[in-house]
Design a protein around this motif. Sequence first.
Motif, PDB file in Angstrom:
ATOM      1  N   GLU A   3       0.803  -1.221   0.000  1.00 57.67           N
ATOM      2  CA  GLU A   3       0.000   0.000   0.000  1.00 57.67           C
ATOM      3  C   GLU A   3       0.836   1.270   0.000  1.00 57.67           C
ATOM      4  OE1 GLU A   3      -3.947   0.543   0.373  1.00 57.67           O
ATOM      5  OE2 GLU A   3      -3.036  -0.757  -1.117  1.00 57.67           O
ATOM      6  N   VAL A   8       3.677  -1.009  11.010  1.00 54.16           N
ATOM      7  CA  VAL A   8       2.827  -1.865  11.845  1.00 54.16           C
ATOM      8  C   VAL A   8       3.563  -3.184  12.089  1.00 54.16           C
ATOM      9  CG1 VAL A   8       0.635  -3.110  11.990  1.00 54.16           C
ATOM     10  CG2 VAL A   8       0.713  -0.826  10.982  1.00 54.16           C
ATOM     11  N   ARG A   9       4.167  -3.709  11.033  1.00 54.65           N
ATOM     12  CA  ARG A   9       4.971  -4.915  11.190  1.00 54.65           C
ATOM     13  C   ARG A   9       5.913  -5.069  10.006  1.00 54.65           C
ATOM     14  NH1 ARG A   9       1.891 -10.353   9.298  1.00 54.65           N
ATOM     15  NH2 ARG A   9       3.973 -11.154   9.693  1.00 54.65           N
ATOM     16  N   ILE A  22       6.817  -7.000  15.152  1.00 53.79           N
ATOM     17  CA  ILE A  22       5.512  -6.355  15.196  1.00 53.79           C
ATOM     18  C   ILE A  22       5.710  -5.125  16.056  1.00 53.79           C
ATOM     19  CG2 ILE A  22       3.135  -6.562  15.962  1.00 53.79           C
ATOM     20  CD1 ILE A  22       3.421  -9.564  15.523  1.00 53.79           C
ATOM     21  N   ILE A  38       3.083  -2.395   6.181  1.00 50.26           N
ATOM     22  CA  ILE A  38       3.218  -3.820   6.462  1.00 50.26           C
ATOM     23  C   ILE A  38       4.229  -4.362   5.465  1.00 50.26           C
ATOM     24  CG2 ILE A  38       2.062  -6.052   6.536  1.00 50.26           C
ATOM     25  CD1 ILE A  38      -0.511  -4.534   7.171  1.00 50.26           C
ATOM     26  N   GLU A  48       6.651  -7.315   4.133  1.00 46.83           N
ATOM     27  CA  GLU A  48       6.692  -8.779   4.278  1.00 46.83           C
ATOM     28  C   GLU A  48       8.091  -9.361   4.248  1.00 46.83           C
ATOM     29  OE1 GLU A  48       3.527 -10.924   3.661  1.00 46.83           O
ATOM     30  OE2 GLU A  48       2.187  -9.415   2.819  1.00 46.83           O
ATOM     31  N   SER A  80      -0.439 -12.592  17.703  1.00 44.93           N
ATOM     32  CA  SER A  80       0.928 -12.230  18.052  1.00 44.93           C
ATOM     33  C   SER A  80       1.112 -10.716  17.995  1.00 44.93           C
ATOM     34  CB  SER A  80       1.918 -12.866  17.075  1.00 44.93           C
ATOM     35  OG  SER A  80       1.723 -14.245  17.021  1.00 44.93           O
ATOM     36  N   GLY A  81       1.634 -10.155  19.082  1.00 51.50           N
ATOM     37  CA  GLY A  81       1.877  -8.718  19.144  1.00 51.50           C
ATOM     38  C   GLY A  81       0.680  -7.953  19.676  1.00 51.50           C
ATOM     39  N   MET A  87      -3.839 -10.260   8.978  1.00 48.73           N
ATOM     40  CA  MET A  87      -3.766  -8.798   9.118  1.00 48.73           C
ATOM     41  C   MET A  87      -4.102  -8.161   7.774  1.00 48.73           C
ATOM     42  SD  MET A  87      -0.439  -6.559  10.250  1.00 48.73           S
ATOM     43  CE  MET A  87      -0.617  -6.437  12.012  1.00 48.73           C
ATOM     44  N   VAL A  88      -4.878  -7.086   7.832  1.00 40.60           N
ATOM     45  CA  VAL A  88      -5.313  -6.415   6.598  1.00 40.60           C
ATOM     46  C   VAL A  88      -4.123  -5.698   5.958  1.00 40.60           C
ATOM     47  CG1 VAL A  88      -6.826  -4.629   5.640  1.00 40.60           C
ATOM     48  CG2 VAL A  88      -7.631  -6.080   7.520  1.00 40.60           C
ATOM     49  N   THR A  89      -3.888  -5.956   4.663  1.00 39.45           N
ATOM     50  CA  THR A  89      -2.807  -5.263   3.963  1.00 39.45           C
ATOM     51  C   THR A  89      -3.330  -4.234   2.959  1.00 39.45           C
ATOM     52  OG1 THR A  89      -2.743  -7.018   2.324  1.00 39.45           O
ATOM     53  CG2 THR A  89      -1.155  -7.156   4.131  1.00 39.45           C
ATOM     54  N   SER A  90      -4.535  -4.442   2.442  1.00 41.51           N
ATOM     55  CA  SER A  90      -5.112  -3.422   1.569  1.00 41.51           C
ATOM     56  C   SER A  90      -6.616  -3.642   1.446  1.00 41.51           C
ATOM     57  CB  SER A  90      -4.443  -3.427   0.186  1.00 41.51           C
ATOM     58  OG  SER A  90      -4.882  -4.533  -0.564  1.00 41.51           O
ATOM     59  N   THR A 106      -2.560 -10.573   5.003  1.00 38.93           N
ATOM     60  CA  THR A 106      -1.335 -11.361   5.112  1.00 38.93           C
ATOM     61  C   THR A 106      -1.429 -12.172   6.396  1.00 38.93           C
ATOM     62  OG1 THR A 106       1.088 -11.259   5.099  1.00 38.93           O
ATOM     63  CG2 THR A 106      -0.038  -9.570   6.363  1.00 38.93           C
ATOM     64  N   ALA A 107      -0.549 -13.133   6.535  1.00 38.29           N
ATOM     65  CA  ALA A 107      -0.637 -14.020   7.697  1.00 38.29           C
ATOM     66  C   ALA A 107       0.162 -13.461   8.861  1.00 38.29           C
ATOM     67  CB  ALA A 107      -0.089 -15.396   7.323  1.00 38.29           C
ATOM     68  N   ILE A 108      -0.359 -13.670  10.061  1.00 43.35           N
ATOM     69  CA  ILE A 108       0.438 -13.479  11.268  1.00 43.35           C
ATOM     70  C   ILE A 108       0.715 -14.885  11.771  1.00 43.35           C
ATOM     71  CG2 ILE A 108       0.390 -12.702  13.658  1.00 43.35           C
ATOM     72  CD1 ILE A 108      -0.894 -10.249  12.872  1.00 43.35           C
ATOM     73  N   GLU A 120      -2.415 -14.543  -1.152  1.00 39.16           N
ATOM     74  CA  GLU A 120      -2.518 -13.222  -1.778  1.00 39.16           C
ATOM     75  C   GLU A 120      -3.749 -13.076  -2.666  1.00 39.16           C
ATOM     76  OE1 GLU A 120       0.354 -12.066  -4.828  1.00 39.16           O
ATOM     77  OE2 GLU A 120       1.174 -14.097  -4.765  1.00 39.16           O
ATOM     78  N   TYR A 121      -4.399 -14.196  -3.045  1.00 35.56           N
ATOM     79  CA  TYR A 121      -5.609 -14.101  -3.869  1.00 35.56           C
ATOM     80  C   TYR A 121      -6.887 -14.204  -3.048  1.00 35.56           C
ATOM     81  CZ  TYR A 121      -2.434 -14.490  -7.777  1.00 35.56           C
ATOM     82  OH  TYR A 121      -1.425 -14.251  -8.653  1.00 35.56           O
ATOM     83  N   ARG A 180      -8.811  -0.279   8.409  1.00 32.80           N
ATOM     84  CA  ARG A 180      -7.629   0.285   7.759  1.00 32.80           C
ATOM     85  C   ARG A 180      -6.507  -0.758   7.751  1.00 32.80           C
ATOM     86  NH1 ARG A 180      -6.233   4.492  12.647  1.00 32.80           N
ATOM     87  NH2 ARG A 180      -5.020   3.016  13.837  1.00 32.80           N
ATOM     88  N   VAL A 181      -5.490  -0.449   6.958  1.00 28.36           N
ATOM     89  CA  VAL A 181      -4.339  -1.342   6.843  1.00 28.36           C
ATOM     90  C   VAL A 181      -3.743  -1.579   8.229  1.00 28.36           C
ATOM     91  CG1 VAL A 181      -1.968  -1.444   5.962  1.00 28.36           C
ATOM     92  CG2 VAL A 181      -3.820  -0.662   4.481  1.00 28.36           C
ATOM     93  N   GLY A 182      -3.406  -2.814   8.520  1.00 30.26           N
ATOM     94  CA  GLY A 182      -2.823  -3.145   9.821  1.00 30.26           C
ATOM     95  C   GLY A 182      -3.844  -3.685  10.812  1.00 30.26           C
ATOM     96  N   ILE A 210       5.733 -15.559  15.775  1.00 34.14           N
ATOM     97  CA  ILE A 210       6.367 -14.716  14.772  1.00 34.14           C
ATOM     98  C   ILE A 210       7.853 -14.534  15.042  1.00 34.14           C
ATOM     99  CG2 ILE A 210       6.488 -12.401  13.865  1.00 34.14           C
ATOM    100  CD1 ILE A 210       3.888 -12.479  13.180  1.00 34.14           C
TER     101      ILE A 210
END
Lengths: 333, 354
Positions: free
Chosen positions: A232, A243-244, A249, A273, A275, B18-19, B74-77, B86-88, B133-134, B151-153, B210
């Motif tokens: 993003e 954020v991470r 994190i 974020i 990766e 995590s976190g 976790m929301v990336t977009s 994405t994965a935590i 990712e899909y 929102r992102v994050g 993580i």
Amino acid sequence: MKALIKKFVEAAGPSGFENAVRDLVKAEIAPYVDRIEVDALGSLIAWKGSRQPGGKRVMISAHLDEIGVIATHVDQNGFVRFTPLGAVRPHTCLGGRVIFQNGTRGVIGSERLEDLARTPGFEQMFIDVGAASREDCPVRTGDAGSFDRDFVALSENRLAAKAMDDRIGVAVQVEVIRQLKASPNELVFVFSTQEEVMLRGATTAAYAVDPEIGISIDVTVSGDTPRGIKMETALGKGPAIKVRDAGMISDPRLVRHMCAAAERLGIPVQLEILEGGTTDARAIQTTRAGVPAGCVSIPCRYIHSPSEVLDYQDVINSVKLLVELLGHPIDLQ
Amino acid sequence: MTENQDFLKRLLTLPGLSGFEDPVRKVIAEEWQTLVDELKVSPLGSLHGLKRGYGPEPRPRVLLAAHMDAIGLMVTSIQEGLLRVTAIGGVDPRILPGTPVTVHGRRDLPAWVAAPPDHLLPPSQAGKPVSLEYLLVDTGLSAQEVAELVRVGDLVSFNTQPVELSGGVIAGHSLDKGASVAAVTECLRTLQQMKPGWDVWTVATVQEEITMAGALTSPFDLRPQIAIVVDVTFAKGPGASDYRAFEMDKGPMLGVGPNIHPAIFQSFKTLAEELDLPCAVEPMPAHSGTDAFGIQVVAEGIPCMVLGIPLRYMHTPVEAVMLKDIRRTGWLMAQFIARMEMNFMEKVRMEDAE
């Protein structure tokens, strides 16, 4: 600030060989800090201010080192074989130039490529320094070099250079040190070594500083190029609050605090974020009994290439954000 | 066990990625409150409980560690009101489509993980489990509402309820953390009737899934003489039957390998045999995949033991564990601690290990 950025990015300081950059930084910050030390791994540690009521000991870190090369062998015709220092990408190397610590310049060539569709590995490349024999070659096994590329302003706000990672963080940190007039916090600014080879400098500096809060300043990937990485963050949309990333994190309380500071200032920020990769903040977070940590990132295109591109307004806003953050109590709720 | 069973079920209904472990730490703190003499929170959010021993001061300290963080997303977009994530931690994307989740935005939003139609995916994805990712997370809200609330994050946690299957098996999301924390809590309960000489620090660590940030930091101030780490391990079943998987209902696995102190392993094995308690040996050739990997190298180094609870379908929302295995793991730890003499460390010297 562009002159300062140009000065820092054009200096050479591959991981483990940061002396030249450290000397430049020292000269720029000396009048603005209370005390400067160079630790056992070569990191520059600068103390500014003392802890007032409501204040904390805060470590801020930007890394001095950049990715580069190290000579592994000189053949009898004077060609230098090398291996990367840090995560150099082989596809960015061919045709590039390097400058060794002793000032020797060279160009990167490769053996004849059988398949042009395939990127050659470092073992197929060499550096031509203009020597005709091993005896004639001014480079010896173990000599370190960095990529050789001038700073250029592509447009008013878009700046390109090698080693934006992380001299831009160094420049931001120097500017913050100069602009900060008062703070309730005891601020410890670390210009760390060896970040690109597993955060070594920040690891020991964090142990020595023993902070209550840690913040790194580094670049992050930008997702705004054609068919690029899905992310993003974009140039010109403000500093990115991490954020991470792959190694850390961020403390969610610190993230909220940073977002609130940006809102007070009315500057744009983005949430990051990432990766792959991590920053000095990870080393601070896991030192001793643990330290709440976060990172202010400057979005950057083509990271770990000799032409890293970023936006000048993001740089200016990063300075503003950090001056605001560090100049006030950091109360994590 | 019912008390502990209720506690475990409560853990399995909470987010606590995590976190971001606050919600689960609160519930563990409530549970430990009456079982320990002191409770503290580390700078990174790990929970430290101290149960004082009965030996003369200065008393040696044993650290019991179980991680309290869970995997999730976790929301990336945000695209047209749908969320990319994405994965935590090590989320297995094969089981995600169709899973109910909660999006922790400005308020909690119920949602589902969805996969786009197979024939509309790029050829590399067609006819196969779709990679993360899909995949999409759908809250049902309009693009505008999503823009306001998410929102992102932002975090996305599994929203499946725990189920007690027949035969004493419990299934749910994040049993990975739940079973281990429940075993440490069971140990604390058992210790209430005992008079151990050593101080016992129970630690619910953060971020194991993580970065192991909790394991790398909590022991620094506590400086235990030894650490016992509880985590889950792979249970045997069809398709998971080789040497890396272990029978359920056969008690805790005793880890052995470079991450584990050989003499402490031996004392655990001897004790389990004396008590006639079922257990098996789990070879851990390098990284134990547990907090012990972080704890072992804190400060001057800390001798570690790893106890494993066999679990089916690791890192999915339908992880399954035998309740008896949790109880036996807690009980074995308590028996071990109660028997530790004040000079125990002299008896488990590295140079004397077989």
